[in-house]
Scaffold this active site. Structure first.
Site, PDB file in Angstrom:
ATOM      1  N   HIS A 148       0.874  -1.184   0.000  1.00 31.19           N
ATOM      2  CA  HIS A 148       0.000   0.000   0.000  1.00 31.19           C
ATOM      3  C   HIS A 148       0.910   1.232   0.000  1.00 31.19           C
ATOM      4  CE1 HIS A 148      -2.846   2.927   1.733  1.00 31.19           C
ATOM      5  NE2 HIS A 148      -3.817   2.094   1.381  1.00 31.19           N
TER       6      HIS A 148
ATOM      7  N   ASP B  11       2.847  -4.782   8.099  1.00 28.57           N
ATOM      8  CA  ASP B  11       1.641  -3.980   7.945  1.00 28.57           C
ATOM      9  C   ASP B  11       0.453  -4.939   8.013  1.00 28.57           C
ATOM     10  OD1 ASP B  11      -0.581  -2.706   6.969  1.00 28.57           O
ATOM     11  OD2 ASP B  11       0.378  -1.898   5.170  1.00 28.57           O
TER      12      ASP B  11
ATOM     13  N   GLN C 103      -4.708  -5.381   6.764  1.00 28.60           N
ATOM     14  CA  GLN C 103      -5.726  -6.270   6.173  1.00 28.60           C
ATOM     15  C   GLN C 103      -5.784  -7.639   6.839  1.00 28.60           C
ATOM     16  OE1 GLN C 103      -7.943  -5.419   3.915  1.00 28.60           O
ATOM     17  NE2 GLN C 103      -7.111  -3.383   3.499  1.00 28.60           N
TER      18      GLN C 103
ATOM     19  N   LYS D 276     -10.622  -0.905  10.249  1.00 31.06           N
ATOM     20  CA  LYS D 276     -10.734  -2.102   9.407  1.00 31.06           C
ATOM     21  C   LYS D 276     -11.001  -3.330  10.278  1.00 31.06           C
ATOM     22  CE  LYS D 276      -7.381  -0.273   6.066  1.00 31.06           C
ATOM     23  NZ  LYS D 276      -8.116   0.161   4.894  1.00 31.06           N
TER      24      LYS D 276
ATOM     25  N   CYS E 242      -4.757   2.468  -3.763  1.00 29.61           N
ATOM     26  CA  CYS E 242      -3.510   2.973  -3.152  1.00 29.61           C
ATOM     27  C   CYS E 242      -2.353   2.012  -3.370  1.00 29.61           C
ATOM     28  CB  CYS E 242      -3.683   3.250  -1.655  1.00 29.61           C
ATOM     29  SG  CYS E 242      -4.855   4.545  -1.321  1.00 29.61           S
TER      30      CYS E 242
HETATM   31  C1  PLP Z   1      -2.401  -2.969   3.441  1.00 29.18           C
HETATM   32  C2  PLP Z   1      -2.753  -1.585   3.912  1.00 29.18           C
HETATM   33  N1  PLP Z   1      -1.832  -0.841   4.509  1.00 29.18           N
HETATM   34  C3  PLP Z   1      -2.094   0.388   4.965  1.00 29.18           C
HETATM   35  C4  PLP Z   1      -3.335   0.958   4.824  1.00 29.18           C
HETATM   36  C5  PLP Z   1      -3.584   2.329   5.352  1.00 29.18           C
HETATM   37  O1  PLP Z   1      -4.498   2.270   6.396  1.00 29.18           O
HETATM   38  P1  PLP Z   1      -5.073   3.622   7.040  1.00 29.18           P
HETATM   39  O2  PLP Z   1      -5.598   4.429   5.882  1.00 29.18           O
HETATM   40  O3  PLP Z   1      -6.151   3.154   7.962  1.00 29.18           O
HETATM   41  O4  PLP Z   1      -3.959   4.300   7.735  1.00 29.18           O
HETATM   42  C6  PLP Z   1      -4.335   0.221   4.180  1.00 29.18           C
HETATM   43  C7  PLP Z   1      -5.666   0.822   3.940  1.00 29.18           C
HETATM   44  O5  PLP Z   1      -6.360   0.466   3.036  1.00 29.18           O
HETATM   45  C8  PLP Z   1      -4.041  -1.077   3.722  1.00 29.18           C
HETATM   46  O6  PLP Z   1      -4.968  -1.819   3.119  1.00 29.18           O
END
Ligand code: PLP
Length: 404
Positions: free
Chosen positions: A121, A198, A201, A224, A362
């Site tokens: 992401h 990270d 998900q 999430k 993203c």
């Molecule tokens: C794999 C992953 N990392 C990071 C993020 C960023 O999360 P946040 O926007 O809640 O900070 C997301 C959000 O879709 C994501 O799917």
């Protein structure tokens, strides 16, 4: 576990969109909230709204206690050894920025390397890019194959004594790939590198044990995970967090302040400057209590059934191509329909009450890899049903007819 009972736990799921019953398939972006979380938020504002950690009065003590109970609930949920290893943040993005800024600036120098993957992401790319630019370090990328799986042999050859940190997602938000993080962590540690996972998900879909994974950092977002927006977690190993300089300065993160010198507070407060998202933390704790009641046995069983049914359904429609065919895959399915722009399909599905995500999610480098402008993504949670999949199928067929 009764699906109809679960549905009644989530008030928003019974609303209509454009006059049609909602089919919510955008759980990768954010999840709906159970009533127990909504009630916890209302309860805070109607019964004990006050600031934490600094008041002797009853309300402040009550709020502090609930906030710290939430921290403990989160600690147990991810198997951390100590509750002070759980740092509240505004979300995954902020947690990664905290590590890249605090740990990164103190530990990464010119010619060092930071390793990320081809399926990150943007929030697990850009903070590292910024750090590398500042320090003159190199950002290297673990490639993936056409199925959307990391090429582990290439990972092995990219790892070296120059690698300071590997930052990798547990589950890809676009491809659904479940990455072999346990193996990645062991291989990185062998070369003396740290690993940030990270977990944005993953935490809502599988049990996580940061100690058995041996992750140095594990980050995720509350929203999430059926909790509120604006709150998330940075887990870090105690010894590493203790060595790191503070990220932001301000109230709560200090022990003493004079104009000559400030001494910093202990963990976790050292990384929690200013009034935090108190109600967010409490709401996240409640969301986790709810998930614990549902149980991961049920969640995994239900989501795997949904993933298999949706995959079969999509494969049966002419011109539909699933993007991301990893063997280890979560209930996130990206697809493209030959000849149709994802945005057009998404707009028609929305008119039918079906919420799915379209675009690059993203993850622009993934779109470049497959040479596509975007995908249509259906991401499932345990409250979704086979009927939702039947409606998605009907919606796709309608979109194809209308756009032809
Ligand atoms: C794999 C992953 N990392 C990071 C993020 C960023 O999360 P946040 O926007 O809640 O900070 C997301 C959000 O879709 C994501 O799917």
């Amino acid at each position: 576990m009764e699906l109809t009972k679960i549905h009644t736990d989530f008030p928003l799921l019974s609303r209509k969109v454009h006059g049609k019953p909602l089919v919510y398939l955008d759980n990768g972006a954010t999840t709906q909230k159970p009533q127990i979380v909504i009630d916890a938020i209302t309860d805070y504002y109607t019964e004990y709204n006050s600031n934490i950690h600094r008041g002797v009065h009853h309300l402040s003590q009550l709020a502090t206690e609930k906030y710290e109970v939430a921290r403990k609930t989160i600690q147990q949920f991810i198997g951390a050894q100590f509750s002070h290893e759980i740092i509240f943040s505004p979300g995954t993005t902020s947690s990664i920025n905290l590590v890249a800024s605090s740990w990164g600036r103190a530990n990464v120098s010119a010619d060092d390397e930071v390793l990320i993957s081809a399926m990150e992401h943007h929030s697990n790319i850009v903070p590292w890019q910024m750090l590398c630019e500042e320090k003159g370090a190199k950002l290297k990328v673990i490639p993936m194959n056409d199925n959307g799986e990391l090429i582990m042999e290439q990972f092995e050859s990219l790892l070296s004594s120059k690698t300071k940190i590997v930052a990798i997602n547990h589950i890809s938000n676009t491809l659904g790939t479940i990455n072999p993080v346990e193996k990645i962590i062991a291989m990185a540690h062998d070369k003396g590198s740290l690993v940030l996972v990270d977990g944005a998900q993953s935490v809502a879909h599988m049990p996580i044990d940061v100690v058995s994974l041996n992750a140095d950092f594990y980050v995720f977002s509350g929203h999430k995970l059926f909790g509120p927006t604006g709150v998330g977690i940075l887990y870090g190993k105690e010894a590493i967090l203790n060595e790191m300089p503070p990220y932001q300065g301000g109230g709560d993160m200090i022990k003493s302040v004079s104009f000559e010198k400030t001494t910093y507070n202990e963990l976790p407060h050292k990384f929690e400057a200013g009034t935090p998202n108190i109600v967010g933390g409490i709401g996240l704790g409640k969301a986790i209590e709810y998930i614990n009641e549902i149980g991961f046995d049920f969640i995994i069983e239900q989501e795997s059934q949904l993933k298999n049914a949706a995959t079969k359904m999509l494969e049966s429609i002419e011109d539909v191509k699933i993007i991301g065919q990893a063997k280890q895959k979560a209930s996130v399915i990206s697809f493209a329909i030959n000849g149709f722009h994802p945005l057009d399909v998404g707009t028609i599905l929305d008119q039918l009450g079906i919420s799915i995500r379209t675009g690059h999610h993203c993850t622009q480098p993934i779109m470049d890899f497959y040479n596509i402008p975007g995908t249509i993504r259906a991401s499932f949670a345990f409250y979704n049903t086979l009927e939702d999949i039947a409606k998605l199928r009907a919606g796709i067929l309608t979109a194809k007819t209308m756009l032809s």
